[in-house]
Scaffold this active site. Structure first.
Site, PDB file in Angstrom:
ATOM      1  N   ASN A  66      16.875  29.731 -53.315  1.00 17.25           N
ATOM      2  CA  ASN A  66      15.540  29.212 -53.625  1.00 17.25           C
ATOM      3  C   ASN A  66      14.599  30.333 -54.042  1.00 17.25           C
ATOM      4  O   ASN A  66      13.853  30.213 -55.020  1.00 17.25           O
ATOM      5  CB  ASN A  66      14.950  28.513 -52.396  1.00 17.25           C
ATOM      6  CG  ASN A  66      15.527  27.141 -52.150  1.00 17.25           C
ATOM      7  OD1 ASN A  66      16.258  26.605 -52.978  1.00 17.25           O
ATOM      8  ND2 ASN A  66      15.207  26.562 -51.006  1.00 17.25           N
ATOM      9  N   ARG A 392      20.026  15.789 -65.253  1.00 17.08           N
ATOM     10  CA  ARG A 392      21.051  16.701 -64.741  1.00 17.08           C
ATOM     11  C   ARG A 392      22.275  15.863 -64.383  1.00 17.08           C
ATOM     12  O   ARG A 392      22.212  15.040 -63.468  1.00 17.08           O
ATOM     13  CB  ARG A 392      20.581  17.452 -63.496  1.00 17.08           C
ATOM     14  CG  ARG A 392      19.379  18.353 -63.691  1.00 17.08           C
ATOM     15  CD  ARG A 392      19.114  19.161 -62.423  1.00 17.08           C
ATOM     16  NE  ARG A 392      17.785  19.719 -62.395  1.00 17.08           N
ATOM     17  CZ  ARG A 392      17.425  20.866 -62.987  1.00 17.08           C
ATOM     18  NH1 ARG A 392      18.333  21.544 -63.660  1.00 17.08           N
ATOM     19  NH2 ARG A 392      16.194  21.317 -62.913  1.00 17.08           N
ATOM     20  N   ARG A 422      16.022  22.763 -66.505  1.00 16.12           N
ATOM     21  CA  ARG A 422      16.153  24.194 -66.222  1.00 16.12           C
ATOM     22  C   ARG A 422      17.451  24.535 -65.493  1.00 16.12           C
ATOM     23  O   ARG A 422      17.807  23.913 -64.497  1.00 16.12           O
ATOM     24  CB  ARG A 422      14.954  24.669 -65.395  1.00 16.12           C
ATOM     25  CG  ARG A 422      14.950  26.167 -65.114  1.00 16.12           C
ATOM     26  CD  ARG A 422      13.676  26.586 -64.429  1.00 16.12           C
ATOM     27  NE  ARG A 422      12.535  26.482 -65.318  1.00 16.12           N
ATOM     28  CZ  ARG A 422      11.342  26.016 -64.944  1.00 16.12           C
ATOM     29  NH1 ARG A 422      11.159  25.574 -63.725  1.00 16.12           N
ATOM     30  NH2 ARG A 422      10.352  25.985 -65.809  1.00 16.12           N
ATOM     31  N   HIS A 452      12.415  12.920 -67.812  1.00 16.58           N
ATOM     32  CA  HIS A 452      12.816  13.072 -66.414  1.00 16.58           C
ATOM     33  C   HIS A 452      13.094  11.720 -65.751  1.00 16.58           C
ATOM     34  O   HIS A 452      13.587  11.666 -64.621  1.00 16.58           O
ATOM     35  CB  HIS A 452      11.703  13.825 -65.666  1.00 16.58           C
ATOM     36  CG  HIS A 452      12.082  14.316 -64.316  1.00 16.58           C
ATOM     37  ND1 HIS A 452      11.544  13.796 -63.151  1.00 16.58           N
ATOM     38  CD2 HIS A 452      12.942  15.280 -63.911  1.00 16.58           C
ATOM     39  CE1 HIS A 452      12.046  14.423 -62.105  1.00 16.58           C
ATOM     40  NE2 HIS A 452      12.904  15.320 -62.530  1.00 16.58           N
ATOM     41  N   TYR A 485      21.419  14.844 -51.475  1.00  7.84           N
ATOM     42  CA  TYR A 485      20.015  14.490 -51.695  1.00  7.84           C
ATOM     43  C   TYR A 485      19.804  13.043 -51.254  1.00  7.84           C
ATOM     44  O   TYR A 485      20.621  12.174 -51.555  1.00  7.84           O
ATOM     45  CB  TYR A 485      19.631  14.583 -53.172  1.00  7.84           C
ATOM     46  CG  TYR A 485      19.515  15.972 -53.756  1.00  7.84           C
ATOM     47  CD1 TYR A 485      20.047  17.087 -53.115  1.00  7.84           C
ATOM     48  CD2 TYR A 485      18.868  16.170 -54.978  1.00  7.84           C
ATOM     49  CE1 TYR A 485      19.950  18.345 -53.667  1.00  7.84           C
ATOM     50  CE2 TYR A 485      18.755  17.428 -55.548  1.00  7.84           C
ATOM     51  CZ  TYR A 485      19.306  18.515 -54.889  1.00  7.84           C
ATOM     52  OH  TYR A 485      19.208  19.763 -55.438  1.00  7.84           O
ATOM     53  N   ARG A 581       7.797  16.990 -49.011  1.00 10.42           N
ATOM     54  CA  ARG A 581       8.830  17.946 -48.601  1.00 10.42           C
ATOM     55  C   ARG A 581       8.460  19.381 -48.932  1.00 10.42           C
ATOM     56  O   ARG A 581       8.661  20.289 -48.144  1.00 10.42           O
ATOM     57  CB  ARG A 581      10.160  17.599 -49.275  1.00 10.42           C
ATOM     58  CG  ARG A 581      11.333  18.432 -48.768  1.00 10.42           C
ATOM     59  CD  ARG A 581      12.522  18.360 -49.699  1.00 10.42           C
ATOM     60  NE  ARG A 581      12.352  19.196 -50.871  1.00 10.42           N
ATOM     61  CZ  ARG A 581      12.647  18.829 -52.119  1.00 10.42           C
ATOM     62  NH1 ARG A 581      13.093  17.624 -52.355  1.00 10.42           N
ATOM     63  NH2 ARG A 581      12.473  19.653 -53.128  1.00 10.42           N
ATOM     64  N   HIS A 609      14.542  13.662 -51.294  1.00 10.80           N
ATOM     65  CA  HIS A 609      14.266  13.760 -52.740  1.00 10.80           C
ATOM     66  C   HIS A 609      13.643  12.501 -53.326  1.00 10.80           C
ATOM     67  O   HIS A 609      13.078  12.541 -54.422  1.00 10.80           O
ATOM     68  CB  HIS A 609      15.576  14.089 -53.471  1.00 10.80           C
ATOM     69  CG  HIS A 609      15.404  14.476 -54.900  1.00 10.80           C
ATOM     70  ND1 HIS A 609      15.719  13.627 -55.951  1.00 10.80           N
ATOM     71  CD2 HIS A 609      14.951  15.618 -55.474  1.00 10.80           C
ATOM     72  CE1 HIS A 609      15.479  14.241 -57.102  1.00 10.80           C
ATOM     73  NE2 HIS A 609      15.009  15.440 -56.839  1.00 10.80           N
TER      74      HIS A 609
END
Length: 732
Positions: A66, A392, A422, A452, A485, A581, A609
């Protein structure tokens, strides 16, 4: 193409109170410092004695990866602004230079805490027969094995490079680890500095095999082996000093609006990213001073962070050790349920969805149901069209293969592949090529906005008419992350949502801006406005002395217009409970500003998530009449104004019940994995387990692992109901 709506100013949204008397710093937390506080909470899980030992090591590794990404993206961006002379302030009123100074202090504190955590874990690991950097404690047989391994597997791929005027300074890749050696030639005592870069293809740790050591597991960092056996690389020299280093580079990619070929642009941009500006240099504390001075000079470390450590560089590399085959030191494996609602219809997803909407709660329920939905669509002769958004997809081809099968079966298949995801750009380019070769129509969406939204749309010919089946998700179509997730998958055959989904795809593929939407709200067109309108409705209810409440769960909240509107709602008397979160720029519980707002963060076995937004609508929460949405969007400026996102209203009773009375409520009453945010200091404090729903506290992850979904269970609910949750506010 749609114009990007701009958020209202603080004054425009502050009808309920005068925020102008407060400074920016008093109204908001800094985004970057809030993220570092989140990563500190992740790191704290490595110190959680309730977790198995290797899971604690996993959290330490995650905190390292991270932090690497934070440095490569966020800090690199701020450093670039400083170099360019940008003085625009952040939401809390800091210039880029001021932010970098504050970040530097916190990053060094976090790195020191990571090393201290590793030092605490190492003796515990040793008690279990797992040793890190333990080459000095092993038997002679193991030493011989290490030397042979170095000679046969490592030495052939190493290339010593002299650092002198006759040789250009070698390029060090992003994330690259290397060693510098100060040498003295034995024949004439001349001095020489050599660099040895460690190829990324080599393992981060070398594990001595069981046949050499038996049950003991010893992991030696590859860079330590290079230093240990460097004399084999430099015959005829005496090694005077050495040191190990690691660098991180600027890894952000700025999209050029005039780019004519996005695929070609991204292929070249990926190459440029690997050579970005150095943003961080890690060195060990025994680094040779002369070699360090040379490294600093050659890497041109303007605006870069330089850190020294007494422990291990590249904490993220510990993920390799976590993979050690010791199930006794890991969480008990969890097998997700396959929704009984689908099985009751003999595996026919379309029949099950046609009967009633279904919500699937990952990872407690299997992601395979999403893949099977696409596989069935590919094989079903009645299906004529599939449209799929891919942000993704990961490196496992399950979803991709389903789309390819559909195209090869003669279906009309359209895939919106987001090239700007990314660190997944390269993988997405690969999938796009494979899809195109199979006959899938691949669309790359907007140049200046990421797509997205998580949407899949299947059109099926039924009884002489076309019927649309949709999947709306809060997470990516990624089979690996779907196991760790927590996300929601919503299947529906609602005609209005089907028409809205078609408009969403037309907006992305053809820039056809919808003139009206029946149910769905999308960014950047009307999602922000929908959220603001729903908050305004709660404000009006509170001012009319009616019950007014807002519950929401998200990953981050940074958007100033939404934050100010929530402040206004708090001042009007709306009870607001937020589960955030990660980043939170909102200051909760500040007298006169946000008295009625509580913010908590849930950090545990699974990564929270899903995004859920709920508005009381005139009844005490949880209410059957509450407005409930699931979304792909966080309350961030980028999600609301610079991305294509979806906000999906939940109106089916059983789905509404699960999302509000189960998923969201369980997060609100969790105590064992929860942290409360102090709006004055920005500090997070653990919620004491004794303050939970029952003795020993309440763990929302354990609850969902042991209790069924409402809408996914179908007839099975007659045999085993879901325990009813009741609201208990977390103790402050």
């Amino acid at each position: 193409m749609a114009s990007t709506p701009q958020p209202p100013s603080a004054d425009a949204t502050n009808a309920g109170g005068d925020l102008s008397q407060l400074s920016a710093e008093e109204r908001y937390f800094n985004r970057e410092l809030s993220w570092l506080a989140f990563n500190d909470r992740v790191l704290e899980e490595a110190n959680n004695a309730n977790y198995p030992l290797l899971e604690r090591l996993r959290f330490l590794s995650i905190s390292g990866s991270n932090l690497d990404e934070f440095m490569m993206i966020r800090v690199a961006g701020l450093a670039g602004q400083v170099r360019s002379g940008v003085t625009q302030t952040s939401i809390d009123g800091r210039t880029p230079k001021q932010q970098l100074a504050a970040i530097g202090t916190k990053v060094r504190e976090l790195e020191a805490k990571q090393q201290a955590t590793l030092a605490r874990l190492q003796p515990l690991l040793e008690d279990e027969g797992i040793h890190l950097a333990g080459e000095d404690r092993i038997e002679e047989d193991a030493h011989r094995w290490l030397r042979d391994y170095f000679v046969n597997h490592i030495m052939p791929v190493l290339t010593p490079q002299a650092l002198d005027p006759a040789h250009p300074f070698p390029f060090v890749a992003n994330g690259g680890i290397g060693a510098l050696f100060n040498l003295t030639r034995n024949s004439d005592s001349s001095q020489l500095v050599e660099m040895v870069l460690i190829p990324g293809a080599l393992p981060r740790f070398v594990r001595i095999p069981e046949e050499v050591l038996g049950d003991e597991a010893i992991y030696v960092p590859v860079e330590r082996l290079v230093c240990r056996y460097a004399k084999l690389l430099f015959p005829g020299f005496t090694i005077v000093g050495d040191g190990v280093f690691r660098i991180l580079r600027d890894s952000d990619m700025e999209i050029e609006e005039e780019a004519e070929d996005l695929v070609r642009f991204f292929r070249s941009a990926i190459q440029r990213r690997r050579r970005g500006q150095v943003i961080m240099l890690e060195i060990d504390d025994s680094f040779d001073p002369e070699a360090e001075e040379l490294l600093r000079d050659k890497l041109e470390l303007e605006q870069a962070f330089v850190t020294k450590t007494t422990g291990m560089i590249g904490i993220s590399g510990l993920s390799q050790v976590v993979d050690e085959d010791r199930h006794d030191l890991k969480f008990t494996p969890y097998s997700p349920r396959y929704p009984e609602r689908i099985l009751e219809h003999d595996g026919d997803a379309f029949a099950a969805i046609s009967a009633k909407d279904i919500i699937i709660h990952h990872p407690y329920e299997s992601f395979e149901v999403v893949v099977d939905f696409l596989r069935q669509a590919a094989a079903d002769p009645k299906v004529i069209s599939i449209k799929q958004a891919l942000y993704r997809a990961g490196n496992q081809p399950t979803v991709i293969n389903a789309l390819i099968e559909a195209a090869e079966a003669g279906k009309s298949v359209t895939a919106v592949v987001e090239l700007k995801a990314r660190f997944d750009e390269e993988q997405n380019l690969k999938w796009a090529g494979e899809l195109e070769r199979a006959g899938v129509q691949v669309i790359y969406g907007f140049i200046d906005m990421k797509t997205h939204a998580k949407v899949s749309m299947v059109v099926r010919q039924e009884e002489g008419r076309a019927r649309t089946y949709c999947h709306f998700g809060t997470g990516n179509y990624h089979p690996v992350t779907a196991k760790i997730y927590t996300d929601l998958s919503y299947f529906t055959a609602d005609p209005a949502l089907g028409r809205d989904a078609a408009k969403l795809f037309n907006f992305v593929t053809g820039y056809v801006e919808p003139q009206s939407m029946e149910r769905l709200a999308i960014s950047p067109l009307n999602l922000y406005e929908r959220i603001i309108a729903d908050i305004d409705h709660e404000i009006a209810l509170a001012r009319a002395d009616k019950p007014a409440a807002i519950w929401a769960k998200m990953n981050s909240i940074t958007e100033q217009g939404v934050i100010d509107k929530l402040y206004e709602a708090s001042q009007a008397g709306v009870e607001i409970m937020l589960v955030v979160r990660g980043i939170c720029c909102l200051r909760p519980g500040v007298p006169g500003l946000s008295d009625n707002i509580t913010v908590k963060s849930v950090i545990g076995r699974f990564l929270e998530h899903s995004r859920i937004y709920a508005f009381g609508n005139g009844e005490p929460m949880p209410s059957n009449t509450a407005k409930v949405y699931i979304s792909s969007a966080d309350m961030m400026e980028r999600n609301l104004h610079r991305r294509v996102e979806s906000l999906v209203p939940i109106q089916t009773d059983t789905v509404h019940d699960q999302v509000l009375d189960q998923v969201l409520l369980a997060n609100l009453i969790d105590t064992q994995q929860s942290w409360l945010l102090d709006g004055e200091t920005g500090d997070y404090q653990r919620v004491a387990p004794a303050d939970g729903l029952e003795r020993g506290g309440f763990n929302c992850h354990e609850y969902f692992m042991t209790n069924p979904s409402l809408s996914g269970r179908g007839e099975a609910l007659k045999e085993s109901g879901v325990p009813k949750l009741t609201l208990r506010k977390p103790a402050s």
